[in-house]
Design an enzyme around this catalytic site. Structure first.
Site, mmCIF file in Angstrom:
data_model
loop_
_atom_site.group_PDB
_atom_site.id
_atom_site.type_symbol
_atom_site.label_atom_id
_atom_site.label_comp_id
_atom_site.label_asym_id
_atom_site.label_seq_id
_atom_site.Cartn_x
_atom_site.Cartn_y
_atom_site.Cartn_z
ATOM 1 N N CYS A 174 20.503 -16.441 -3.550
ATOM 2 C CA CYS A 174 19.137 -16.696 -2.817
ATOM 3 C C CYS A 174 18.442 -15.353 -2.548
ATOM 4 O O CYS A 174 19.144 -14.420 -2.626
ATOM 5 C CB CYS A 174 19.636 -17.147 -1.427
ATOM 6 S SG CYS A 174 20.320 -18.797 -1.485
ATOM 7 N N CYS A 205 20.949 -17.107 4.881
ATOM 8 C CA CYS A 205 21.140 -17.772 6.165
ATOM 9 C C CYS A 205 22.397 -17.410 6.707
ATOM 10 O O CYS A 205 23.218 -17.804 6.102
ATOM 11 C CB CYS A 205 20.568 -19.169 6.100
ATOM 12 S SG CYS A 205 19.072 -19.526 5.394
ATOM 13 N N ASP A 220 27.092 -27.091 10.235
ATOM 14 C CA ASP A 220 28.561 -27.322 9.587
ATOM 15 C C ASP A 220 29.342 -26.352 10.240
ATOM 16 O O ASP A 220 29.127 -24.990 10.186
ATOM 17 C CB ASP A 220 28.408 -27.054 7.994
ATOM 18 C CG ASP A 220 27.525 -28.508 7.563
ATOM 19 O OD1 ASP A 220 27.716 -29.537 8.252
ATOM 20 O OD2 ASP A 220 26.663 -28.159 6.465
ATOM 21 N N LYS A 257 26.682 -37.738 4.772
ATOM 22 C CA LYS A 257 25.933 -37.471 5.903
ATOM 23 C C LYS A 257 26.117 -38.836 6.930
ATOM 24 O O LYS A 257 25.795 -39.944 6.277
ATOM 25 C CB LYS A 257 24.490 -37.453 5.480
ATOM 26 C CG LYS A 257 24.275 -36.009 4.782
ATOM 27 C CD LYS A 257 22.769 -35.842 4.360
ATOM 28 C CE LYS A 257 22.803 -34.755 3.323
ATOM 29 N NZ LYS A 257 23.582 -34.737 2.018
ATOM 30 N N CYS A 260 24.655 -20.629 6.412
ATOM 31 C CA CYS A 260 24.897 -21.307 5.298
ATOM 32 C C CYS A 260 26.035 -22.120 5.095
ATOM 33 O O CYS A 260 27.241 -21.764 5.207
ATOM 34 C CB CYS A 260 24.687 -20.376 4.044
ATOM 35 S SG CYS A 260 24.878 -21.150 2.292
ATOM 36 N N ARG A 289 29.311 -37.113 -4.530
ATOM 37 C CA ARG A 289 29.745 -37.884 -3.621
ATOM 38 C C ARG A 289 29.437 -39.216 -3.250
ATOM 39 O O ARG A 289 30.067 -39.897 -2.860
ATOM 40 C CB ARG A 289 29.711 -36.995 -2.292
ATOM 41 C CG ARG A 289 30.047 -37.805 -1.086
ATOM 42 C CD ARG A 289 30.013 -36.858 0.196
ATOM 43 N NE ARG A 289 30.644 -35.595 0.153
ATOM 44 C CZ ARG A 289 30.130 -34.383 0.530
ATOM 45 N NH1 ARG A 289 29.124 -34.090 1.053
ATOM 46 N NH2 ARG A 289 31.304 -33.398 0.199
ATOM 47 N N TYR A 290 28.067 -39.420 -3.691
ATOM 48 C CA TYR A 290 27.493 -40.734 -3.483
ATOM 49 C C TYR A 290 27.473 -41.515 -4.873
ATOM 50 O O TYR A 290 27.221 -40.653 -5.810
ATOM 51 C CB TYR A 290 26.062 -40.809 -2.972
ATOM 52 C CG TYR A 290 26.145 -39.959 -1.301
ATOM 53 C CD1 TYR A 290 26.746 -40.650 -0.461
ATOM 54 C CD2 TYR A 290 25.807 -38.651 -1.175
ATOM 55 C CE1 TYR A 290 26.567 -40.125 0.849
ATOM 56 C CE2 TYR A 290 25.799 -37.956 -0.031
ATOM 57 C CZ TYR A 290 26.199 -38.695 0.850
ATOM 58 O OH TYR A 290 26.156 -38.242 2.343
ATOM 59 N N ARG A 338 27.089 -23.220 2.294
ATOM 60 C CA ARG A 338 27.812 -22.999 1.091
ATOM 61 C C ARG A 338 28.115 -21.284 1.222
ATOM 62 O O ARG A 338 27.873 -20.673 0.155
ATOM 63 C CB ARG A 338 26.983 -23.197 0.020
ATOM 64 C CG ARG A 338 27.747 -24.519 -0.609
ATOM 65 C CD ARG A 338 26.894 -25.063 -1.605
ATOM 66 N NE ARG A 338 26.625 -26.491 -1.381
ATOM 67 C CZ ARG A 338 25.496 -27.221 -1.172
ATOM 68 N NH1 ARG A 338 24.335 -26.375 -1.387
ATOM 69 N NH2 ARG A 338 25.248 -28.427 -0.608
ATOM 70 N N ASP A 364 26.988 -34.070 8.530
ATOM 71 C CA ASP A 364 27.651 -33.926 7.335
ATOM 72 C C ASP A 364 29.097 -34.067 7.516
ATOM 73 O O ASP A 364 29.694 -32.951 8.101
ATOM 74 C CB ASP A 364 27.275 -32.868 6.364
ATOM 75 C CG ASP A 364 27.139 -33.444 4.794
ATOM 76 O OD1 ASP A 364 27.856 -34.425 4.616
ATOM 77 O OD2 ASP A 364 26.286 -32.946 4.325
ATOM 78 N N ARG A 398 23.983 -40.724 -6.902
ATOM 79 C CA ARG A 398 23.320 -39.271 -7.195
ATOM 80 C C ARG A 398 24.183 -38.236 -7.000
ATOM 81 O O ARG A 398 25.426 -38.298 -6.455
ATOM 82 C CB ARG A 398 22.325 -39.060 -5.828
ATOM 83 C CG ARG A 398 22.715 -39.197 -4.548
ATOM 84 C CD ARG A 398 21.636 -39.961 -3.637
ATOM 85 N NE ARG A 398 21.955 -39.791 -2.322
ATOM 86 C CZ ARG A 398 22.626 -40.767 -1.894
ATOM 87 N NH1 ARG A 398 23.102 -41.836 -2.528
ATOM 88 N NH2 ARG A 398 23.112 -40.910 -0.252
HETATM 89 C C1 LIG Z 1 23.242 -34.307 0.901
HETATM 90 C C2 LIG Z 1 23.803 -34.522 -0.421
HETATM 91 C C3 LIG Z 1 23.165 -35.300 -1.074
HETATM 92 C C4 LIG Z 1 21.639 -36.170 -0.935
HETATM 93 O O1 LIG Z 1 21.854 -37.036 0.184
HETATM 94 P P1 LIG Z 1 20.471 -37.777 0.626
HETATM 95 O O2 LIG Z 1 20.879 -38.586 1.994
HETATM 96 O O3 LIG Z 1 20.357 -38.966 -0.424
HETATM 97 O O4 LIG Z 1 19.270 -37.099 0.818
HETATM 98 C C5 LIG Z 1 23.624 -35.871 -2.335
HETATM 99 N N1 LIG Z 1 24.979 -35.296 -2.641
HETATM 100 C C6 LIG Z 1 25.851 -34.515 -1.761
HETATM 101 C C7 LIG Z 1 26.934 -34.105 -2.235
HETATM 102 C C8 LIG Z 1 24.977 -34.173 -0.581
HETATM 103 O O5 LIG Z 1 25.570 -33.416 0.295
#
Ligand SMILES: *Cc1c(COP(=O)(O)O)cnc(C)c1O
Length: 413
Positions: free
Chosen positions: A154, A158, A322, A366, A161, A141-142, A163, A359, A145
């Protein structure tokens, strides 16, 4: 799919007649200690069996009836589980809930009728993760990362959850081909400098599988940091063994984000598990979901954050819950989250204040929320509100109003 570790435990999970808790304990909780809980509810199980994480996994409690017998019948009978999230709780965590005696931890693990109440705003995949799935198991998404979903298992589920659509479906196994595709995706994308292993709970996997995965990721030069998301120290602290930490420390820089919901989770064993991870040089952060009836009070949240810092865990995120299907009973208003942040910031160590985020449904990622400390601008000043609610100004002139060195020289001539 291959079975990575067959559970060979033959011991029956629980005796037929569980001695029922009567809820009239003088200790606040149902038992004075985890040891008393073990001896009463799991008679004959030695301390060393109990402290073996494999025993804990093999003897997870999987039915609502048993939870009600152990914690007392607080509801109108047991509830048949829907097709969604299964129920599972480690004997250890059930014990922690029984010793604590509060409804907070119970709400996190016990399915209730409220899960069948669907709100039209809720969705199976509220964060739009499927839409950002690059290859199976990789949510990208980002830009720099990825989230790598490495297991759907798990030790304890929870009820809130994020997911719930995915987890607990496949048992303790993973698909090696899927892992390899995920690793190849990361290898082929030099922009990915941060890999977040999640699931499911990666720390439920055996050491050698996790070691294999981390070793593969470490062969990729552009992967700078690896993170693991886990609730294991809270629900299965026995899993944090010297062998595990010795393996993990080979893969630095490695970070772990732990999931905590309530200060009652911070038992001596959990604090010790965190210390072992911290001593292995792993920076620990925490993620907490804001949950109605669990942690939606400033005092509870402050106790949790202080307890985490004492356990060398730095509060990282506080999540608005969520909107997964059947989660309305867990959600607070957003103003509650803001009130909690306001109740922490300035009133306690800055290290104890997590970032409050939503989120965003639909895959927005986020988004941070802050109480309004920035009030506005009054010409050359910004107006700020401090933690006590008092107003202050900070001089911040418009660029044109700043007397530059050049202007001063001109005036002098
Ligand atoms: C939460 C999340 C991350 C990590 O986000 P940070 O703000 O860097 O901790 C990376 N990818 C996805 C899809 C996420 O939901």
């Amino acid at each position: 799919m291959i079975e990575i570790e067959a559970c060979t435990e033959q011991e029956p999970p629980l005796p037929k007649d569980i001695p029922c808790a009567d809820g009239t304990s003088a200790f606040g909780g149902l038992y004075p200690s985890l040891r008393a809980f073990r001896e009463h509810v799991f008679p004959g199980v030695t301390e060393s069996r109990w402290n073996d994480w494999r025993w804990q996994i093999a003897n997870r409690v999987l039915d609502v009836d048993t939870v009600e017998k152990v914690l007392g019948y607080s509801r109108a009978g047991s509830m048949p589980l829907g097709k969604g999230l299964p129920m599972a709780v480690t004997p250890y965590y059930l014990g922690v809930a029984a010793v604590a005696g509060s409804t907070a931890l119970r709400r996190c693990i016990e399915p209730t009728i409220h899960e069948f109440v669907m709100d039209p705003s809720e969705a199976e995949d509220p964060l739009g993760e499927e839409g950002h799935t690059a290859v199976p198991g990789i949510v990208h998404r980002y830009p720099d990362r990825v989230l790598f979903l490495v297991t759907d298992y798990c030790s304890t589920y929870c009820r809130y959850c994020t997911r719930s659509r995915l987890v607990g479906k496949g048992g303790r196994r993973h698909d090696t081909r899927k892992w390899k595709r995920g690793i190849e995706y990361i290898r082929a994308n030099p922009a990915v400098r941060d890999v977040l292993l999640s699931g499911g709970d990666p720390l439920t996997m055996p050491d050698d599988r996790l070691d294999w995965l981390l070793t593969e990721l470490r062969t990729i030069p552009h992967v700078e940091i690896i993170r693991i998301g886990s609730k294991v120290p809270a629900v299965l602290p026995q899993r944090i063994t010297p062998e595990l930490t010795a393996m993990l420390r080979k893969h630095h820089p490695l970070f772990i984000s732990l999931h905590f919901a309530h200060p009652d989770e911070l038992t001596a064993q959990t604090v010790r598990a965190c210390a072992m991870l911290a001593d292995a040089g792993i920076p620990l952060g925490s993620q907490t979901v804001l949950l109605k009836g669990v942690n939606d009070e400033v005092e509870t949240m402050k106790r949790l954050m202080h307890g985490l810092l004492k356990a060398r865990v730095r509060p990282y995120y506080l999540y608005q819950c969520d909107p997964i299907p059947g989660s309305a009973h867990f959600r607070t208003r957003v103003e509650k989250g803001l009130e909690i942040i306001q109740g922490l910031r300035g009133h306690t160590s800055g290290y104890a204040v997590p970032s409050y985020v939503i989120d965003a449904p639909g895959g927005g990622g986020k988004i941070p929320l802050l109480p309004e400390y920035y009030v506005g601008r009054d010409k050359g000043n910004v107006l700020l509100r401090n933690y006590e609610g008092r107003l202050f100004t900070y001089p911040d002139p418009e660029p044109s109003a700043v007397i530059t060195g050049a202007a001063l020289t001109e005036n002098a001539q």
